[in-house]
Design a protein around this motif. Structure first.
Motif, short mmCIF file in Angstrom:
data_model
loop_
_atom_site.label_atom_id
_atom_site.label_comp_id
_atom_site.label_asym_id
_atom_site.label_seq_id
_atom_site.Cartn_x
_atom_site.Cartn_y
_atom_site.Cartn_z
N THR A 106 0.93 -1.03 0.05
CA THR A 106 -0.17 0.09 -0.03
C THR A 106 0.89 1.25 -0.28
N LEU A 108 1.28 5.64 -0.74
CA LEU A 108 0.42 6.92 -0.45
C LEU A 108 1.37 8.05 -1.20
N TRP A 115 -3.98 13.68 -2.73
CA TRP A 115 -3.05 12.26 -2.37
C TRP A 115 -3.74 11.36 -3.33
N LEU A 117 -3.57 6.81 -3.67
CA LEU A 117 -2.94 5.55 -2.93
C LEU A 117 -3.03 4.41 -4.22
N HIS A 119 -2.76 0.33 -4.08
CA HIS A 119 -3.03 -0.90 -3.08
C HIS A 119 -3.14 -2.29 -3.89
N ALA A 125 -4.97 1.43 4.35
CA ALA A 125 -4.69 2.83 4.51
C ALA A 125 -5.83 3.40 5.11
N THR A 137 -8.88 1.45 1.66
CA THR A 137 -8.55 0.49 1.03
C THR A 137 -9.64 -0.80 1.19
N GLN A 167 -7.81 8.27 -5.46
CA GLN A 167 -7.54 9.73 -5.30
C GLN A 167 -8.09 10.36 -4.79
N PHE A 176 -2.98 10.21 7.58
CA PHE A 176 -3.18 9.16 6.90
C PHE A 176 -2.41 7.93 7.84
N LEU A 178 -1.15 3.68 7.60
CA LEU A 178 -0.94 2.63 6.80
C LEU A 178 -0.61 1.55 7.82
#
Length: 197
Positions: A106, A108, A115, A117, A119, A125, A137, A167, A176, A178
């Motif tokens: 994952t 970022l 942002w 991502l 995955h 996330a 996710t 996004q 964020f 993770l």
């Protein structure tokens, strides 16, 4: 857009002797400023024997090579090309060796006012915004009868990889988080939100 970032990470081995989680982060240098910031978490699949190597090389390669992508590329395009290349390398490794190298991933990217991502697998996330904690996710797993899960997608698992992209727009004070499954499988959503706040 400039970022004021607080970055922290921790990793502890669980019931296994070897910890196969890996985290990598990198902020753009002044010459790369328009590329932003990237972080990645990877959790190696232990059953193949080379999960630790897969996690380390995948997270490191993505974070380092991201800044070599042309700045005109869309963020998801850059991430996709790098992840597909890493998957091809791991899949080729798995065809040549007796051990198997597979990992979740994952990633970022914070870039401009947005942002992004990328995955694959069951690392997760979360976005904390305005007192709410939202999972961004979706786990790529199948539940098993023994209450464990089996990955349906991982880097190195197949020659082709399907990556989820998401996004969004950055807001002031966004946070964020993770996590690998070793954390999110043990903690309730409310506990994760409380710890991350």
């Amino acid at each position: 857009m400039s970022f004021d970032l607080d970055i922290g990470y921790a990793s502890e081995p669980g019931p296994r002797e070897i910890n196969e989680d890996f985290v990598a982060t990198r902020r753009a240098s002044p010459q790369e400023d328009d590329m932003g910031f990237i972080c990645a978490i990877a959790d190696g699949v232990s059953t193949g024997g080379d999960g630790r190597m897969a996690a380390q090389t995948s997270a490191r390669t993505l974070v380092e090579d991201y800044f070599g992508a042309p700045p005109t590329w869309d963020t998801s395009t850059a991430l996709d090309r790098l992840i597909v290349a890493q998957n091809s390398w791991l899949a080729a490794h798995n065809r040549r060796h007796r051990t198997t190298a597979m990992t979740t991933l994952t990633a970022l990217v914070l870039r401009g006012h947005s942002w992004t991502l990328a995955h694959v697998g069951d690392t997760r996330a979360y976005l904390l915004r305005g007192g709410e904690c939202r999972v961004l996710t979706q786990d790529h797993t199948l539940a098993q009868t023994d209450f464990r899960s089996q990955l349906t997608r991982a880097l190195g698992q197949d020659d082709a990889i399907r990556v989820d992209y998401l996004q969004g727009e950055l807001h002031r004070d966004d946070a964020f988080v993770l996590l690998s499954d070793g954390v999110h499988a043990k903690l309730a959503h409310s506990r994760i939100a409380w710890l991350a706040a």
